[in-house]
Design an enzyme around this catalytic site. Structure first.
Site, PDB file in Angstrom:
ATOM      1  CG  ASP A 291      -1.815   1.206   1.290  1.00  0.00           C
ATOM      2  OD1 ASP A 291      -2.237   1.687   0.215  1.00  0.00           O
ATOM      3  OD2 ASP A 291      -2.102   1.682   2.403  1.00  0.00           O
TER       4      ASP A 291
ATOM      5  CD  GLU B 294      -4.893   1.455  -2.944  1.00  0.00           C
ATOM      6  OE1 GLU B 294      -5.941   2.097  -3.035  1.00  0.00           O
ATOM      7  OE2 GLU B 294      -4.295   1.287  -1.861  1.00  0.00           O
TER       8      GLU B 294
ATOM      9  CG  ASP C 101      -1.054   3.147   6.161  1.00  0.00           C
ATOM     10  OD1 ASP C 101      -1.541   3.569   5.095  1.00  0.00           O
ATOM     11  OD2 ASP C 101      -0.933   3.853   7.176  1.00  0.00           O
TER      12      ASP C 101
END
Length: 174
Positions: free
Chosen positions: A8, A67, A139
């Site tokens: 992420d 992502e 996160d």
């Protein structure tokens, strides 16, 4: 068991999550954050690259999932996020890992069943799927969700390929 490193990306905090999976069974291997906040931007990018390299050496993943960039309210934020992603992807590319990218909506749909889920829902489902004793930090949970999303995507492609008997104009047909 296939090992997946999920990332992420962020310019101040980059989450990571490592899972092993075989079929529908998941094993949690590790997660956390690469903390970058108090450094100049070019140093943060270097730290992301070095952090990814260390994670690859530590966990020996077979695939790397990250992502995709979303359009932030501030264009400068989106550019910095893109650069952070680039630093992470270069780390994976230097290790010859295949890189897979997923949108936030795809990740939430795969993990929660709702593409519009919020962070607490993602954290809750990651905790349940991986049978974690506590709720992971946001996160790190997002990074674990990215790895889980990739595992689900791989499983769906395998099922689709197995159920197809022929292709027509490059498309699988039953």
């Amino acid at each position: 068991m296939a090992i997946i490193l999920g990332i992420d990306p962020g310019s101040r905090l980059t989450g990571y999550g490592v899972v092993a999976h075989q079929g529908s069974k998941f094993t949690y291997l590790g997660s956390g954050c690469i903390k970058l906040a108090d450094h100049e931007f070019h140093i943060r990018l270097k730290m992301i690259y070095q952090g990814i390299t260390q994670l690859i050496e530590q966990f020996s993943p077979e695939t790397f999932a990250i992502e995709k960039v979303f359009m932030a309210h501030n264009p400068d934020s989106a550019l910095k996020l893109g650069q952070a992603r680039g630093a992470a992807i270069v780390g994976a590319a230097m290790a010859d890992l295949p890189v897979f990218e997923y949108s936030a909506r795809q990740i939430k749909q795969a993990v929660v069943g709702n593409g519009g889920a919020d962070k607490t829902q993602v954290q809750h489902m990651v905790k349940n799927i991986l049978k974690l004793p506590g709720t992971p930090q946001a996160d790190a949970a997002d990074a674990l969700a990215i790895a889980i999303c990739h595992a689900h995507s791989e499983q769906n492609l395998i099922k689709l390929a197995g159920s197809a008997s022929k292709t027509v104009r490059g498309r699988l047909r039953k």
